[in-house]
Design an enzyme around this catalytic site. Structure first.
Site, short mmCIF file in Angstrom:
data_model
loop_
_atom_site.label_atom_id
_atom_site.label_comp_id
_atom_site.label_asym_id
_atom_site.label_seq_id
_atom_site.Cartn_x
_atom_site.Cartn_y
_atom_site.Cartn_z
N HIS A 164 41.18 40.37 30.69
CA HIS A 164 40.79 41.74 31.05
C HIS A 164 41.06 42.69 29.89
CE1 HIS A 164 40.31 41.31 35.56
NE2 HIS A 164 40.73 40.12 35.19
N CYS A 169 41.00 45.80 29.93
CA CYS A 169 41.81 46.96 30.32
C CYS A 169 43.30 46.65 30.18
CB CYS A 169 41.47 47.45 31.72
SG CYS A 169 41.83 46.29 33.03
N CYS A 183 35.64 45.71 35.11
CA CYS A 183 36.59 46.08 36.16
C CYS A 183 36.23 47.45 36.69
CB CYS A 183 38.03 46.03 35.66
SG CYS A 183 38.59 47.50 34.79
N GLU A 184 36.37 47.59 37.99
CA GLU A 184 35.95 48.84 38.61
C GLU A 184 36.99 49.96 38.41
OE1 GLU A 184 35.29 47.77 42.65
OE2 GLU A 184 37.37 48.12 43.25
N HIS A 185 38.16 49.61 37.93
CA HIS A 185 39.19 50.63 37.74
C HIS A 185 39.04 51.37 36.41
CE1 HIS A 185 41.32 47.66 40.49
NE2 HIS A 185 40.92 48.67 41.22
N HIS A 186 38.60 50.66 35.38
CA HIS A 186 38.51 51.28 34.06
C HIS A 186 37.12 51.17 33.45
CE1 HIS A 186 42.68 49.82 34.66
NE2 HIS A 186 42.99 51.02 34.20
N GLN A 195 38.42 41.01 40.10
CA GLN A 195 38.21 39.56 39.95
C GLN A 195 38.36 38.81 41.29
OE1 GLN A 195 40.32 37.82 36.61
NE2 GLN A 195 40.24 35.79 37.56
#
Ligand code: ZN
Length: 202
Positions: free
Chosen positions: A157, A159, A88-91, A129
């Site tokens: 996920h 995260c 995931c690009e956030h975490h 996703q």
């Protein structure tokens, strides 16, 4: 923790190697990068990260180049339960699960073994996703202009599971329905019934 002091001068960041950055990261989380178990960790992290993000240097046209065939076949083609791993690009934490891909040809098909590779091209990048799902559908559309494409992805996920809400059991389902899968309920339902199985959240 004096002995674990940072080794990077801020002005030197541009010239610092990826390995040195990972070494610095170990220091920042409170570790001693000089202890035995961690000595080669920055090197391993660099290799792992290069592998997990190698989709950036992969090209759809190259992956599919010798695998597009002219056929006189217009029934649904399905490749289901394609294992995938992404981040995931956030975490920058992994999310992983199964992808189900279907299309209805329009004179051309893709070699079946290339569909999982196509999933990897986009999964091995920093992703959300929803976008990953859509990019796979769009790539197939561009490659063979089928009557329709459907992509469903079910993923866990880390995260969400390891931090924050700690919802261990939740799975995230995303879908992209294009062409006849969007306009014809019967085609969409046929796809859904073919991929549905026990234990699935679909
Ligand atoms: Zn995340």
């Amino acid at each position: 923790m004096a002995r674990n002091a940072s080794t990077i001068e801020p002005a030197a960041l541009d010239t610092v190697s990826t390995r040195e950055l990972y070494r610095e990261l170990l220091v920042r989380v409170g570790e001693d990068p000089n202890r035995d178990g961690l000595l080669r960790t920055p090197e391993r992290m660099e290799k792992a990260m290069a592998f997990l993000t190698k989709g950036y240097s992969m090209d759809v046209t190259e992956v599919l180049h010798d695998a597009l065939f002219d056929v006189d076949y217009d029934e649904m083609v399905i490749v289901k339960d394609i294992e995938f791993y992404s981040m995931c690009e956030h975490h920058m934490l992994p999310f992983f699960g199964k992808a189900h891909v279907a299309y209805v040809p329009n004179g051309k098909v893709i070699g079946l073994s290339k569909i999982p590779r196509l999933v990897d091209v986009f999964a091995r990048r920093l992703q959300v996703q929803e976008r990953l799902t859509r990019q796979i559908g769009d790539a197939i559309t561009e490659a063979i202009h089928p009557q329709g494409v459907a992509v469903i992805m079910e993923a866990a996920h880390l995260c969400m599971m390891m931090r924050g809400v700690e919802k261990q059991e939740s799975s995230t389902v995303t879908s992209a329905m294009l062409g006849v899968f969007k306009t014809q309920m019967q085609t969409r339902n046929e796809f859904l019934s073919l991929i549905r199985r026990q234990g699935s959240s679909l």
